[in-house]
Design a protein around this motif. Sequence first.
Motif, PDB file in Angstrom:
ATOM      1  N   ILE A  10       0.863  -1.191   0.000  1.00  0.00           N
ATOM      2  CA  ILE A  10       0.000   0.000   0.000  1.00  0.00           C
ATOM      3  C   ILE A  10       0.900   1.242   0.000  1.00  0.00           C
ATOM      4  O   ILE A  10       0.599   2.245  -0.614  1.00  0.00           O
ATOM      5  N   HIS A  11       2.037   1.109   0.689  1.00  0.00           N
ATOM      6  CA  HIS A  11       3.087   2.129   0.595  1.00  0.00           C
ATOM      7  C   HIS A  11       4.158   1.621  -0.368  1.00  0.00           C
ATOM      8  O   HIS A  11       4.747   0.557  -0.140  1.00  0.00           O
ATOM      9  N   GLY A  12       4.418   2.368  -1.406  1.00  0.00           N
ATOM     10  CA  GLY A  12       5.281   1.889  -2.482  1.00  0.00           C
ATOM     11  C   GLY A  12       6.733   1.694  -2.099  1.00  0.00           C
ATOM     12  O   GLY A  12       7.471   0.990  -2.790  1.00  0.00           O
ATOM     13  N   ASP A  13       7.178   2.289  -0.992  1.00  0.00           N
ATOM     14  CA  ASP A  13       8.587   2.147  -0.602  1.00  0.00           C
ATOM     15  C   ASP A  13       8.789   1.030   0.429  1.00  0.00           C
ATOM     16  O   ASP A  13       9.851   0.917   1.019  1.00  0.00           O
ATOM     17  N   GLU A  14       7.758   0.213   0.653  1.00  0.00           N
ATOM     18  CA  GLU A  14       7.860  -0.861   1.642  1.00  0.00           C
ATOM     19  C   GLU A  14       7.787  -2.211   0.939  1.00  0.00           C
ATOM     20  O   GLU A  14       6.788  -2.521   0.308  1.00  0.00           O
ATOM     21  N   LEU A  15       8.855  -2.974   1.047  1.00  0.00           N
ATOM     22  CA  LEU A  15       8.976  -4.170   0.216  1.00  0.00           C
ATOM     23  C   LEU A  15       9.049  -5.481   0.990  1.00  0.00           C
ATOM     24  O   LEU A  15       9.009  -6.560   0.390  1.00  0.00           O
ATOM     25  N   THR A  26       8.376   5.172  -4.682  1.00  0.00           N
ATOM     26  CA  THR A  26       7.500   6.266  -4.274  1.00  0.00           C
ATOM     27  C   THR A  26       6.520   5.735  -3.231  1.00  0.00           C
ATOM     28  O   THR A  26       5.781   4.796  -3.509  1.00  0.00           O
ATOM     29  N   ARG A  27       6.516   6.333  -2.070  1.00  0.00           N
ATOM     30  CA  ARG A  27       5.658   5.864  -0.983  1.00  0.00           C
ATOM     31  C   ARG A  27       4.177   6.047  -1.324  1.00  0.00           C
ATOM     32  O   ARG A  27       3.379   5.129  -1.214  1.00  0.00           O
ATOM     33  N   GLY A  28       3.832   7.225  -1.750  1.00  0.00           N
ATOM     34  CA  GLY A  28       2.441   7.521  -2.071  1.00  0.00           C
ATOM     35  C   GLY A  28       2.121   7.140  -3.503  1.00  0.00           C
ATOM     36  O   GLY A  28       2.949   6.553  -4.206  1.00  0.00           O
ATOM     37  N   ILE A  47       0.618  -6.031   5.378  1.00  0.00           N
ATOM     38  CA  ILE A  47       2.034  -6.031   5.794  1.00  0.00           C
ATOM     39  C   ILE A  47       2.716  -4.732   5.364  1.00  0.00           C
ATOM     40  O   ILE A  47       2.769  -4.403   4.183  1.00  0.00           O
ATOM     41  N   HIS A  48       3.240  -4.027   6.365  1.00  0.00           N
ATOM     42  CA  HIS A  48       4.002  -2.797   6.116  1.00  0.00           C
ATOM     43  C   HIS A  48       5.437  -2.991   6.558  1.00  0.00           C
ATOM     44  O   HIS A  48       5.735  -3.882   7.362  1.00  0.00           O
ATOM     45  N   SER A  49       6.339  -2.138   6.021  1.00  0.00           N
ATOM     46  CA  SER A  49       7.696  -2.181   6.561  1.00  0.00           C
ATOM     47  C   SER A  49       8.149  -0.788   6.937  1.00  0.00           C
ATOM     48  O   SER A  49       9.092  -0.256   6.362  1.00  0.00           O
ATOM     49  N   SER A  50       7.417  -0.227   7.917  1.00  0.00           N
ATOM     50  CA  SER A  50       7.785   1.061   8.485  1.00  0.00           C
ATOM     51  C   SER A  50       7.905   2.087   7.364  1.00  0.00           C
ATOM     52  O   SER A  50       6.942   2.356   6.657  1.00  0.00           O
ATOM     53  N   ASN A  51       9.090   2.621   7.161  1.00  0.00           N
ATOM     54  CA  ASN A  51       9.355   3.542   6.049  1.00  0.00           C
ATOM     55  C   ASN A  51      10.865   3.524   5.841  1.00  0.00           C
ATOM     56  O   ASN A  51      11.544   2.676   6.431  1.00  0.00           O
ATOM     57  N   VAL A  69       0.707  -5.540  10.131  1.00  0.00           N
ATOM     58  CA  VAL A  69       2.059  -5.933  10.544  1.00  0.00           C
ATOM     59  C   VAL A  69       3.009  -4.827  10.131  1.00  0.00           C
ATOM     60  O   VAL A  69       2.924  -4.317   9.010  1.00  0.00           O
ATOM     61  N   GLU A  70       3.903  -4.439  11.035  1.00  0.00           N
ATOM     62  CA  GLU A  70       4.997  -3.522  10.691  1.00  0.00           C
ATOM     63  C   GLU A  70       6.281  -4.274  10.983  1.00  0.00           C
ATOM     64  O   GLU A  70       6.472  -4.793  12.085  1.00  0.00           O
ATOM     65  N   MET A  71       7.180  -4.348  10.004  1.00  0.00           N
ATOM     66  CA  MET A  71       8.461  -5.002  10.286  1.00  0.00           C
ATOM     67  C   MET A  71       9.519  -4.563   9.282  1.00  0.00           C
ATOM     68  O   MET A  71       9.225  -4.229   8.144  1.00  0.00           O
TER      69      MET A  71
HETATM   70 ZN   LIG Z   1       3.392   1.423   5.444  1.00  0.00          ZN
END
Ligand SMILES: [Zn+2]
Lengths: 316, 311
Positions: free
Chosen positions: A42-47, A86-88, A129-133, A191-193
């Motif tokens: 959902i955030h493009g910079d989180e892989l 790009t995050r957004g 699933i997110h990976s912070s920033n 999830v943030e990791m």
């Molecule tokens: Zn995120």
Amino acid sequence: MQTTEIFSSQLPVGEILSIKRTRFEPTKKKEGAKRISIVTGIHGDELEGQYVIYLLAKWLQENQNSIHGIIDLYPAVNALGVDSITRGFPIYEVDLNRAFPGGKHEFLPGQLVHALSLDVQGSDIAIDIHSSNIFLREIPQIRINKEFSPTTLRLAKQLNCDFIWIHDAVTVLEATFSHTMNSLGTKTLVVEMGVGMRLTKEYGVQLLNGILNLMKKEKIIITDEKFEARKPFSSEVGDVFYLNSPTSGLFVPELDHCAVIKKGEKIGTIVNPLDGKVLHTLYAPNGGILFTLREYPIVYEGSLIARIFGNNNEKN
Amino acid sequence: MKKIEILKIDSLNRAPLIIEGYLFEGSDPDAPSVAIVGAMEGKTIIPLYTASKLVDFLKNGIDDSSKILGNILVIPSINHYALNINERFWPLDKTDINMMFPGYDQGETTQRIAKKVFDALEGYTHGIILKTRNDLSTCMPYIKLFQSGYEDLKDAKKFGFRIIHHKELKPTDTVSLQYNWQLWGTKAYSIICPNVNHVNTATSNEVLEGVINFLSKKKIIKYKLLSGYQSTIIRKPDIEIIKTPKSGIFIPTKKIGAYVAKDEMIGKIVHSLEGEVVHRIFAPCNGLIACHYKNALIFENAVAFRVVKSG
Ligand SMILES: [Zn+2]
């Protein structure tokens, strides 16, 4: 296994934006079996989530006979962002996780998230699933809105993460995927990791185990394979302490991420390369686990350096 | 006129960011007061241009400073760092300052900026926020007021813009300056400015005229100006949204501010590789073109025009 397009849009110059979902389901439909959706990017910079979904898809390919329910995988919600760091959503500069539930008649980011919510709707469980920033590194953790914790906390404990953070309801967060899906009746966990723009392989394997464990408990997969679920510590029994940079400069960490630290222990320094001087030395405001640590070294006054989870009256 | 420092933030590699306000002290202690916030973000010019011209007007355009009755604070720019490198948001972490209110002095950089700005803005009877639209469209200047329960629609007419958009409050609006300012007792208005990156003197002064009209009608300054429009309050059902079913190169053929008749052609989409017209956009109703897409390359199903219905 079947991959389908859940949203597409003809871009202005010779390209089609396509958001894809892959579905795993048993060859013969099982009565009463549950459906789980795993969403990431959902955030493009989180892989980090892309790797988890890859591992999961691989496991499901190799264990077709264990599949009892429906497993839907959405590895790159913000596909244009993922491929352009790009995050957004590019051009619109919109955080997709502040654009839910979206709508058919909204701008392109709104149409996209609307298509996603419609497609995920009806799932029993969803995991985002997110990976912070790119600025912070996080240990594997689940973020839960207090409003939904009666239904989601039980599931969060199965996910083999290290930390469960239950936070208060905030109006602005009503525009997130998780709030939208929880309101629609899908039990959704965030999830943030790890860290943005990178993969942390051990975290990927850790979360894969957690997801398989949860799916086994929910009878979405039926298998003899055993999956461990470590016991997470939870924000119910302690406090989160924030350390923000008191000044602008270059942050040089002193400790490893995820370390157990004592109050007053040195976390790092803020330095100035131009004159070789230390501008500030940072100490832990409280003892506990360092679960968030600054990764991107340039900081401004206020930039988050660390988060510590600990007991308020800790004496160590 | 007094220049006041609202905040200063150091940077490792850039000169410190110093946000200043221009305070014009009024001659009448009983007069209402106003604070005006210019550019909170970059990549656009009218909020900055209008605020800076307002400083010039109050300093040099009014012949007698006693004609300034109430206190007026103008903060032309909050985000010099973004403006100087053509970024839209805070250049390091890309956060939007207008999503950080009321701010937090122990928080992240932009929360701290919001907090210090908000402290400086507290206590004014009226507040004016100069903004552009959050989407990719440009528009004629209009007032945006959230349906928050604190809004003053009657006073919003004193700007004399053609339109007052009385807008439903979304979750993300609860962290905006307008909403929080109102919550703290200031009558706040957002002026949505044309979203352009050049100054066209013929139209760019419209926003400034609206602000001066408001100041004069609220008796914050003593200054005669030709009155503006009798504003019309519009809500969702009054707006016709016109989307393009095709992506490509967007060419509006009618200008913002023009009245159009039903079935009149107002724009077209050209195939970006083959040059032919792939879609023509016709007005679905009689009305006034209030907004259109600002870029040439347009997405499929993007909103090409917003028309305020008439008749
Ligand atoms: Zn995120």
